[in-house]
Design a protein around this motif. Structure first.
Motif, PDB file in Angstrom:
ATOM      1  N   HIS A 312       0.829  -1.207   0.000  1.00 37.27           N
ATOM      2  CA  HIS A 312       0.000   0.000   0.000  1.00 37.27           C
ATOM      3  C   HIS A 312       0.867   1.262   0.000  1.00 37.27           C
ATOM      4  O   HIS A 312       0.707   2.133  -0.863  1.00 37.27           O
ATOM      5  CB  HIS A 312      -0.936  -0.023   1.217  1.00 37.27           C
ATOM      6  CG  HIS A 312      -1.814   1.188   1.332  1.00 37.27           C
ATOM      7  ND1 HIS A 312      -3.115   1.208   0.865  1.00 37.27           N
ATOM      8  CD2 HIS A 312      -1.581   2.412   1.853  1.00 37.27           C
ATOM      9  CE1 HIS A 312      -3.634   2.403   1.103  1.00 37.27           C
ATOM     10  NE2 HIS A 312      -2.729   3.153   1.708  1.00 37.27           N
ATOM     11  N   GLU A 313       1.786   1.340   0.939  1.00 35.95           N
ATOM     12  CA  GLU A 313       2.601   2.558   1.032  1.00 35.95           C
ATOM     13  C   GLU A 313       3.510   2.705  -0.189  1.00 35.95           C
ATOM     14  O   GLU A 313       3.741   3.811  -0.669  1.00 35.95           O
ATOM     15  CB  GLU A 313       3.421   2.567   2.330  1.00 35.95           C
ATOM     16  CG  GLU A 313       2.613   2.407   3.621  1.00 35.95           C
ATOM     17  CD  GLU A 313       1.380   3.301   3.733  1.00 35.95           C
ATOM     18  OE1 GLU A 313       1.367   4.390   3.120  1.00 35.95           O
ATOM     19  OE2 GLU A 313       0.422   2.901   4.423  1.00 35.95           O
ATOM     20  N   HIS A 316       1.637   4.244  -3.023  1.00 38.58           N
ATOM     21  CA  HIS A 316       1.510   5.700  -2.896  1.00 38.58           C
ATOM     22  C   HIS A 316       2.662   6.443  -3.595  1.00 38.58           C
ATOM     23  O   HIS A 316       2.549   7.638  -3.860  1.00 38.58           O
ATOM     24  CB  HIS A 316       1.510   6.113  -1.424  1.00 38.58           C
ATOM     25  CG  HIS A 316       0.162   6.148  -0.773  1.00 38.58           C
ATOM     26  ND1 HIS A 316      -0.904   6.855  -1.297  1.00 38.58           N
ATOM     27  CD2 HIS A 316      -0.296   5.580   0.381  1.00 38.58           C
ATOM     28  CE1 HIS A 316      -1.956   6.725  -0.480  1.00 38.58           C
ATOM     29  NE2 HIS A 316      -1.612   5.942   0.538  1.00 38.58           N
ATOM     30  N   GLU A 335      -6.161   7.644  -1.868  1.00 44.03           N
ATOM     31  CA  GLU A 335      -6.313   6.365  -1.165  1.00 44.03           C
ATOM     32  C   GLU A 335      -7.031   5.283  -1.967  1.00 44.03           C
ATOM     33  O   GLU A 335      -6.656   4.120  -1.914  1.00 44.03           O
ATOM     34  CB  GLU A 335      -6.993   6.576   0.187  1.00 44.03           C
ATOM     35  CG  GLU A 335      -6.188   7.458   1.151  1.00 44.03           C
ATOM     36  CD  GLU A 335      -4.804   6.904   1.507  1.00 44.03           C
ATOM     37  OE1 GLU A 335      -4.558   5.703   1.312  1.00 44.03           O
ATOM     38  OE2 GLU A 335      -3.962   7.703   1.980  1.00 44.03           O
ATOM     39  N   THR A 338      -4.711   3.966  -4.390  1.00 46.02           N
ATOM     40  CA  THR A 338      -3.647   3.217  -3.732  1.00 46.02           C
ATOM     41  C   THR A 338      -4.116   1.845  -3.288  1.00 46.02           C
ATOM     42  O   THR A 338      -3.392   0.856  -3.416  1.00 46.02           O
ATOM     43  CB  THR A 338      -3.086   4.033  -2.550  1.00 46.02           C
ATOM     44  OG1 THR A 338      -2.521   5.239  -3.077  1.00 46.02           O
ATOM     45  CG2 THR A 338      -2.020   3.268  -1.792  1.00 46.02           C
ATOM     46  N   TYR A 401     -11.077   4.904   0.758  1.00 46.16           N
ATOM     47  CA  TYR A 401     -10.236   3.738   0.507  1.00 46.16           C
ATOM     48  C   TYR A 401     -10.954   2.666  -0.307  1.00 46.16           C
ATOM     49  O   TYR A 401     -10.505   2.279  -1.377  1.00 46.16           O
ATOM     50  CB  TYR A 401      -9.781   3.115   1.842  1.00 46.16           C
ATOM     51  CG  TYR A 401      -8.718   3.898   2.571  1.00 46.16           C
ATOM     52  CD1 TYR A 401      -9.052   5.021   3.332  1.00 46.16           C
ATOM     53  CD2 TYR A 401      -7.380   3.531   2.520  1.00 46.16           C
ATOM     54  CE1 TYR A 401      -8.077   5.747   4.016  1.00 46.16           C
ATOM     55  CE2 TYR A 401      -6.401   4.242   3.205  1.00 46.16           C
ATOM     56  CZ  TYR A 401      -6.754   5.348   3.945  1.00 46.16           C
ATOM     57  OH  TYR A 401      -5.795   6.055   4.611  1.00 46.16           O
TER      58      TYR A 401
HETATM   59 ZN    ZN Z   1      -2.848   5.136   2.073  1.00 47.23          ZN
END
Ligand code: ZN
Ligand code: BES
Length: 620
Positions: A312-313, A316, A335, A338, A401
């Protein structure tokens, strides 16, 4: 007697300056309702910022200067965001000025700092120090770290907290490059969202550069007793020495994740990709600080089952850091994209089964969130948010999200994966190092994704973006392995016998689904039997523990309470804390217990987590 004189003079001067600031407070308005910043980016551009800061652990303060290089000055003043900062001096092109003013304090936005400039001004330098109330900073004592030997400091700037440690234009729609000189105690290492040292030096002084322009919410600093270990040519991990073995093993898939991510949506744009594993107080799972993701230690489960957070990160690095939401109403562009990208990385590295299970778990949460918000604030279930006059933190829900993720899954299914992937690659390429909006994205869909009117109708973008809830035809994830977990929980309810054969090869996500499918009325015996069989109490896997403790509170299962109280005092990750405290707050007896635990745990929580829990336990 003689030493009193200077002290008195200092305090009179201090009083005078406070008085002078109060006198000078001028009303300042944000220029657009969608802004969460006073920064006048439409009149002045900050192209580069240089920080020169000292980390004073004794007084829990950062002290020093920031120098902003300006360009395209059109107005007569530079307006910066600050919050709880002590501004000591201001220089305009090297000349000290006392003509700066403060705006009226706003409870959400803080205090504007107005500095007179003219069209020729090139540089503004500010000497300042942070306050102990700086929300972005958490100063940890040695006892709060993994190794319990040295103190630790880290920042969390997103969404609008960078202004609590740097006076700057704290808005995602303007980018700047930065450099820094950070002085810290000699036994600690300083790291930033920039080029980073890989070992300590004798001076305790570290230099950083971030040559690619970033938004203010990506400013980050961490200082602690950490080591570096390479996991690949251009990626590695930072962790406390006593934790390094476990961390390096757990995150060994990082190089593979980067390769898969690049194969999907283009070359990694930031040079190195490293991860810093923080102490457990960190209020988030992860934070995508450029070049150096900050991560919670709760992903170190011992079986690599929670590494999707790194996916996930990492994602980004494209969605968010490279192409950034223009304001926080467009948070889903950061988000939702992502979560979609994360899911694709997980699919490529761990297989479709795991990716689908993950999606199903998230969609279950989304449905609960929508059900709740439809009663409380239906408009907050729209992808395009309206956060005017509100704290952007309120936009931090599963809507951005997971509804965002589902919308993109839906678009994928309308045009097929290969056209969709090509579209995303061009989206990242064309918007690289820029910001974008929901409306621009919608326009782009019409201009370069849909090939027929029928596709546009099927996509139903307007509904997805601007209507509350989920459209009729939202894509249902369907994972047979998750179904096994749901069925096992129904069977347990019926028989009271844990199905050992069925659960032998389960992964974390299946246990989570199993726990989440159980009712609040299991009764003591069934809870006890479950715990005896699966050892959920103190399982060591924070995801499972959080779900188990929540279920335990809902069922009034007291044998889990002491481990729960310990968990709540050790871990500061808000996602884990909120469900447990919410469950506690649901009964008068639980509320008393919740308040008791919070009183013990609060000094160890980051301001962001503490504030959320305060709202649960002490609603106005
Ligand atoms: Zn995030
Ligand atoms: N950028 C967010 C964290 C964030 C968002 C902090 C808004 C402050 C304001 C980060 O990428 C994130 O989404 N973290 C998640 C992890 C995840 C796997 C969904 C978290 O912290 O739980």
């Amino acid at each position: 007697m003689s030493f009193l004189y200077p002290i008195r003079l200092v305090s009179i001067l201090a009083l005078f300056s406070v008085f002078a600031c109060r006198q000078a407070a001028v009303p300042v308005k944000v220029s657009r309702a969608t802004d969460h910043s006073f920064g006048n980016a439409h009149e002045v551009r900050i192209v580069h910022s240089h920080l020169d800061l000292e980390c004073d652990f004794d007084n829990k303060k950062l002290k020093g200067t920031v120098t902003h290089r300006l360009d395209s000055v059109r107005g007569r003043k530079l307006i910066l965001d600050t919050r709880n900062l002590e501004i000591q001096k201001v220089w305009v092109d090297g000349k000290e000025t006392d003509e700066f003013q403060f705006g009226v304090f706003d409870t959400i936005l803080g205090t504007a700092l107005l500095i007179p400039i003219d069209s020729l001004t090139k540089e503004v330098k500010i000497a300042y120090s942070t306050d102990t109330a700086a929300e972005a900073l958490q100063w940890l004592q040695a006892a709060q770290t993994h190794d319990r030997k040295k103190p630790f400091l880290y920042t969390q700037s997103q969404a609008i907290l960078a202004r609590t440690w740097i006076p700057l234009m704290d808005r995602p729609d303007t980018r700047f490059t930065y450099s820094a000189r950070i002085r810290c105690p000699k036994d600690l290492l300083a790291l930033m969202s920039a080029s980073n040292p890989q070992q300590k030096n004798d001076s305790g002084i570290y230099h950083f550069t971030m040559p690619q322009p970033v938004s203010s919410y990506l400013m980050a600093l961490a200082v602690g007793d950490v080591q570096f270990r390479a996991l690949g040519d251009s990626c590695g991990v930072y962790a406390e020495p006593g934790f390094m073995e476990e961390v390096a093993w757990e995150l060994a898939d990082m190089p593979e994740m980067i390769r898969k991510a690049e194969a999907l949506y283009g070359a990694y744009p930031w040079g190195r990709y490293d991860v810093l594993v923080l102490p457990p107080a960190f209020p988030f799972g992860g934070m995508e600080n450029p070049r150096l993701t900050f991560a919670t230690p709760t992903i170190i489960a011992g079986d690599r089952s929670l590494t999707s957070l790194i996916a996930h990160e990492l994602a980004h690095s494209w969605s968010g850091n490279l192409v950034t939401n223009a304001d926080w109403n467009d948070f889903w562009l950061n988000e939702g994209f992502t979560v979609y990208f994360e899911n694709r990385i997980v699919e490529a590295v761990y297989g479709k089964d795991i990716a689908d299970m993950q999606a199903e778990l998230e969609v279950g949460e989304l449905q609960r969130t929508i059900a709740r918000l439809m009663k409380e604030a239906p408009n907050d279930t729209r992808l395009k948010l309206d956060l005017s006059g509100r704290n952007p933190d309120e936009g931090l829900t599963d809507i951005a999200y997971v509804k965002g993720f589902l919308f993109l899954k839906h678009l994928e299914s309308v045009v097929g994966r290969s056209r969709w992937d090509e579209f995303l690659r061009s989206y990242f390429r064309d918007n690289a190092f820029g910001t974008t909006t929901t409306d621009a994205f919608k326009q782009r869909l019409n201009d370069s994704l849909f090939q027929t009117a029928e596709e546009a109708v099927k996509a139903n973008a307007k509904n997805w973006i601007y209507q509350p809830g989920l459209p009729e035809n939202w894509p249902r994830p369907n994972s047979t392995r998750m179904l096994t977990a749901v069925n096992a929980s129904a069977r347990y309810l019926a028989t009271g016998q844990p199905d050992t054969a069925a659960t032998r090869n389960w992964v974390t996500q299946q246990f989570q689904q199993f726990l989440r499918s159980l009712p609040d009325t299991l009764g003591h015996n069934r809870m006890a039997a479950l715990d005896a069989h699966f050892r959920f109490t103190a399982s060591g896997n924070a995801e499972i523990e959080a779900d188990w403790y929540t279920l335990s509170v809902k069922n009034g299962y007291k044998p889990a309470y002491s481990a729960m109280a310990q968990f709540l005092q050790r871990v500061g990750r808000r996602k884990f804390l909120l469900p447990v405290y919410n469950a506690l707050a649901a009964t008068p007896e639980g509320l008393v217990e919740g308040k008791r635990i919070f009183a013990l745990a609060r000094p160890g929580y980051h301001a962001v987590s503490a504030a959320s829990i305060d709202r649960i336990l002490n609603p106005e």
